[in-house]
Design an enzyme around this catalytic site. Structure first.
Site, PDB file in Angstrom:
ATOM      1  N   ALA A  35       0.853  -1.182   0.000  1.00  0.00           N
ATOM      2  CA  ALA A  35       0.000   0.000   0.000  1.00  0.00           C
ATOM      3  C   ALA A  35       0.891   1.235   0.000  1.00  0.00           C
ATOM      4  CB  ALA A  35      -0.881   0.009   1.251  1.00  0.00           C
ATOM      5  N   MET A  36       0.320   2.356  -0.461  1.00  0.00           N
ATOM      6  CA  MET A  36       1.096   3.597  -0.556  1.00  0.00           C
ATOM      7  C   MET A  36       0.270   4.771  -0.063  1.00  0.00           C
ATOM      8  SD  MET A  36       3.842   5.160  -1.431  1.00  0.00           S
ATOM      9  CE  MET A  36       3.963   6.924  -1.105  1.00  0.00           C
ATOM     10  N   GLU A  73      -1.053   3.331   6.748  1.00  0.00           N
ATOM     11  CA  GLU A  73      -1.058   4.374   5.706  1.00  0.00           C
ATOM     12  C   GLU A  73      -1.716   5.655   6.212  1.00  0.00           C
ATOM     13  OE1 GLU A  73       0.941   3.679   3.531  1.00  0.00           O
ATOM     14  OE2 GLU A  73       0.933   1.487   3.663  1.00  0.00           O
ATOM     15  N   HIS A  82       0.697   7.721   8.178  1.00  0.00           N
ATOM     16  CA  HIS A  82       1.576   8.507   7.313  1.00  0.00           C
ATOM     17  C   HIS A  82       0.957   9.841   6.906  1.00  0.00           C
ATOM     18  CE1 HIS A  82       4.929   5.886   6.549  1.00  0.00           C
ATOM     19  NE2 HIS A  82       4.245   4.953   5.903  1.00  0.00           N
TER      20      HIS A  82
END
Ligand code: BES
Ligand code: ZN
Length: 868
Positions: free
Chosen positions: A273-274, A309, A312
């Site tokens: 995942a990003m 994520e 982040h």
């Protein structure tokens, strides 16, 4: 520390301020074109402008000065090695603002980097493509020319020109959509201006998707995008995300800064995942939950990935590392926080205990190697950046933060975090900035303590000695670097917070000291010689404990009767196992201690035991007495398997569900007849559609059956694979195929891995599954040698290739194989794999030494133990 490879960084004389980007992907021809105006600030008068660009064709480059004057570059030079373009002008460009305009063309590639294509089958059965981006770490430059370094933050306004029936997404919400003036089938969609952000967080997706949506209690619009017709599968992630946002808002004391967040499942995706700001992209397996076909462990994983994520969005996106050397700030911290939030949302997962087996132990394993690296590591070339997304940045990073969290306490930790995020929002930081804020909040020497952990490679082994002084127990603690080959001679020391617990109150820390030099004494008042003393309670400290035999012997009964909490039971065992690997004690000791766990019932403890058993299994697969080891393992897991049975109990604990799958999988793999027979029976019923296998049992059943498979069973598995629609199910099947021991089938699995039936993102995991058995190991290596060029071309180095290399080589156990692997890679010089190869070679040689040292004793012990 190794010097970073020579690689030119951007000179810093020109800074981007605002990008105005238009992108038009062509989803049929699989190309794209774009154009952009970038407001720049020229900081020194110059004749040259350098920026990053890779695999793009540039057109119509010009600079507009504040006077309105337009200047064209006299030359446009492409430096492929530096991934840059150099514009040279005849006249000097003056200090001040200007605008750089450029048009560009590129290809929607298959490498899952930059702007690429991802394949799916439409509802009408047609093969189609989405356009997707993946920029971290250094691939924004493959989509638009830019100053592609994390510290060069700018604002972005993005415009997409897309077919009218496709969903266009970007970081920010849409502000307008209009039909294209010259083509009615196209739509021009504009997105709101972003806040100041780094290029690696920019994202765009164009494709066919459905979605579910909700608004979080703090007013953020959350959507989960899924393949068409599968919006139900987005509900779990939606629920997690809407709850996590207000949790982080409270924890960080800063609201999520964008008006929306989208989470989207992408069919082809290189990593898991990003965290693109406002548009987080995921592999389908890391986002989608199908209530009938998703296992409990996958659901738990999805919660962790979503939590990671979203963390982040603050830590990484709002405050960003200055350079990739500080990557761990992003990844280590997000890995720590994902556990905080999952613990909050799903207390029944007991996720902090699982942290130790998932995260902490994996870090220590890699970090015992001489070829490990410090958390803060110099990097230059993009290939070096890719290689540090590893167990050190993530898992050691998270482990030392957990240790620090424990040392400071949650209140000061949180306060320090708030200071840090507030002070640096929309900016960039060095590791020291985090320590400064945490020191201010806690009045503790955070920087002094922590730099010993982030700047040095490795970790200490703390040897304990104990003697009695009247009523008091006196411990002498001595630190030295732990090295997996058992050697010493390294003079590093760490500042180590060490806790102690005792038999009187097993789950309480009775004493805490900060070990600063080589050695220190701890006096425990009123602790008698005949009771146990345990160091590092809760297994929070990032180090290994070496007990003298008498102290260890006192702890064994407390393992057996579970007087010690689970984290302490598994910590003692795992430390002992590392002593064995390093040759400080014999493997036979560990086999004896394993038997103290026959009555164990805790999933996490079993999972730690299973790690070690799997290591031993790899090692002993090189010997002629492996079948005795298998018998030993079957015996070890037998009792707990009887307690759990095959059927889930109504309302059973999440961890018992995970445990059943682990235990049955082990017994199947090691050939327990009753389990093999039951697995075969259940798979037949599943295939015949008379009784569907519950998702939690599928992996163990598939692997067990495949490990015994003939051609016919293999075909049956392939049929299941073809029929499966859910990626999670396809993964489960394809990753169990490697369990076969049949040489012909092994070859078929390897061919299958490379075929168009398996997505590029999944190929390496299928090959790795082959490498996990003894016959598969050599076959996978031979296959890699033969096909390495194709594999490298497919992935162009990066994250997936380093994983592949590690897992197909590290389980060899002879000098001969070490030499072969060494020669192969010396010859091929694959960029971005240098450290991984060194680590593998070191591991192979460690395995060889271990086998040499202990195999006779193990053979004797197992012969006796399995015939009694
Ligand atoms: N920033 C990373 C994604 C990434 C990884 C980009 C490697 C480039 C190279 C993201 O936040 C991440 O860490 N993803 C993890 C999943 C996470 C839950 C540990 C991954 O993809 O494995
Ligand atoms: Zn991450």
């Amino acid at each position: 520390m190794p010097e970073p490879k020579p690689f030119e960084r951007l000179p810093g004389n020109v800074k981007p301020v605002h990008y105005n980007i238009t992108l038009q992907p062509n989803l049929v021809k699989c190309v794209f074109n774009g154009s952009q105006d970038v407001d720049i600030e020229i900081k020194e008068a110059t004749k040259q402008i350098k920026f990053n660009s890779l695999d793009l064709t540039l057109r119509d480059v010009k600079v507009t000065l504040p006077s309105g004057e337009t200047v064209l570059p006299a030359s446009t030079e492409i430096s492929t090695a530096n991934e840059m373009v150099v514009l040279t002008f005849e006249e000097t460009l003056p200090i001040g603002t200007a605008k750089l305009s450029v048009a560009f063309d590129g290809e929607l590639n298959d490498k899952m980097k930059g702007m690429y294509r991802s394949k799916y089958t439409s509802v009408s059965g047609e093969e189609r493509y989405s356009a997707v981006t993946q920029f971290e770490a250094t691939d924004a430059r493959r989509c638009f020319p830019c100053w592609d370094e994390p510290a060069l933050k700018a604002t972005f306004t993005i415009k997409l020109i897309v077919p009218h029936d496709r969903v266009p997404l970007s970081n920010m919400p849409e502000v307008s959509r209009e039909t294209h003036e010259s083509d009615r089938n196209l739509r021009v969609v504009k997105f709101a201006k972003s806040p100041l952000m780094s290029t690696y967080l920019v994202a765009v997706v164009v494709g066919e998707y459905d979605h579910v949506e909700d608004t979080s209690s703090d007013g953020i619009k959350v959507r989960v995008y899924t393949p068409v017709g599968k919006q139900e599968q987005g509900k779990f992630a939606l629920d997690v995300a809407t709850k996590v946002l207000p949790y982080y808002k409270e924890y960080f004391n800063i609201a999520y800064p964008l008006p929306k967040i989208d989470l989207i499942a992408i069919a082809d995706f290189s990593v898991g995942a990003m965290e693109n700001w406002g548009l987080v992209t995921y592999r389908e397996t890391c986002l989608l939950v199908d209530p009938h076909n998703t296992s409990a462990s996958q659901r738990q994983w999805i919660a962790l990935v979503v939590g990671h994520e979203l963390a982040h969005q603050w830590f990484g996106n709002l405050v960003t590392m200055e350079w990739w050397t500080h990557l761990w700030l992003n990844e280590g911290y997000a890995t720590f926080v994902e556990f905080l939030c999952v613990d909050h949302l799903f207390p029944e997962y007991d996720i902090w205990t699982q942290f130790v087996t998932n995260t902490y132990i994996r870090a220590l394993e890699l970090d015992g190697l001489k070829n490990s690296h410090p958390i803060e590591v110099p990097v230059g070339h993009p290939s070096e950046v890719d290689e540090i997304f590893d167990d050190i940045s993530y898992n050691k990073g998270a482990s030392v933060i957990r240790m620090l969290h424990c040392y400071l306490g949650d209140k000061d930790f949180k306060l320090g975090m708030n200071k840090y995020l507030n002070r640096h929002q929309y900016g960039n930081t060095y590791t020291e900035d985090l320590w400064a804020a945490l020191s201010e909040a806690s009045n503790k020497p955070v920087g002094d303590v922590m730099s010993t952990w982030t700047k040095q490679t490795g970790f200490p082994m703390i040897s304990v000695k104990s003697h009695q002084d009247g009523d008091n127990r006196v411990l002498t603690l001595t630190q030295q670097r732990f090295l997996a080959d058992g050697s010493t001679g390294d003079n590093s020391t760490w500042m180590v917070p060490v806790g102690v617990s005792t038999e009187k109150n097993p789950s309480k820390v009775v004493e805490e000291v900060l070990l600063e030099g080589k050695t220190t004494k701890v006096v425990l008042d009123g602790v008698s010689a005949c009771t146990w003393v345990k160091l590092n309670p809760g297994t929070v400290g990032y180090y290994r404990i070496q007990y003298p035999p008498e102290m260890l012997a006192q702890l064994i009964p407390a393992i057996k009767n579970k007087q010690l909490p689970p984290l302490d039971r598994l910590g003692i065992f795992d430390d002992l196992f590392s002593m064995v690997q390093a040759g400080h004690t014999s493997t036979v000791e560990v086999l004896k201690v394993l038997r103290a766990f026959e009555d164990e019932t805790d999933y996490t403890v079993w999972s730690a035991l299973h790690n070690c058993v799997a290591r031993l299994n790899q090692l002993l697969s090189h010997t002629d007495f492996h079948k005795n080891f298998a018998a030993f393992v079957r015996h070890l897991f037998f009792k707990i398997s009887q307690q759990l049975g095959w059927e889930a109990k109504a309302g059973e604990k999440h961890l018992d569900t995970l445990l059943r799958s682990l235990v049955l999988g082990q017994l199947g793999l090691y050939g327990e007849e009753a389990v093999v027979a039951e697995a075969k029976k259940r798979l037949s019923a599943h295939v015949a559609d008379t009784a569907t296998l519950p998702a939690d049992l599928r992996s163990p059943v598939y692997k067990t059956v495949v490990s015994q498979a003939d051609e016919k069973t293999y075909e049956q598995m392939l049929k299941l694979y073809h029929e499966a629609d859910l990626h999670e199910e396809k993964d489960r099947i394809s990753r169990s195929l490697g369990a076969t021991r049949d040489p012909n089938l092994i070859q078929r699995v390897l061919q299958f891995a490379m075929s168009s039936e398996v997505r590029n993102q999944d190929t390496i995991f299928v090959i790795i599954s082959v490498a996990m058995t003894a016959p598969g190991r050599s076959a996978a290596w031979a296959f890699f040698k033969k096909n390495h060029q194709e594999l490298l071309d497919r992935y162009e180095g990066g994250y997936l290739v380093t994983r592949l290399i590690r897992y197909i080589t590290e389980n060899f156990a002879s000098e001969e194989m070490a030499a072969e692997v060494e020669n192969f890679f010396r010859d091929k010089q694959i960029p971005g794999t240098e450290r991984t190869v060194k680590q593998s070679l070191e591991t192979i040689r460690l395995n060889a030494a271990w086998l040499q040292r202990d195999q006779d004793a193990i053979r004797r012990y197992l012969a006796e133990a399995t015939h009694e």
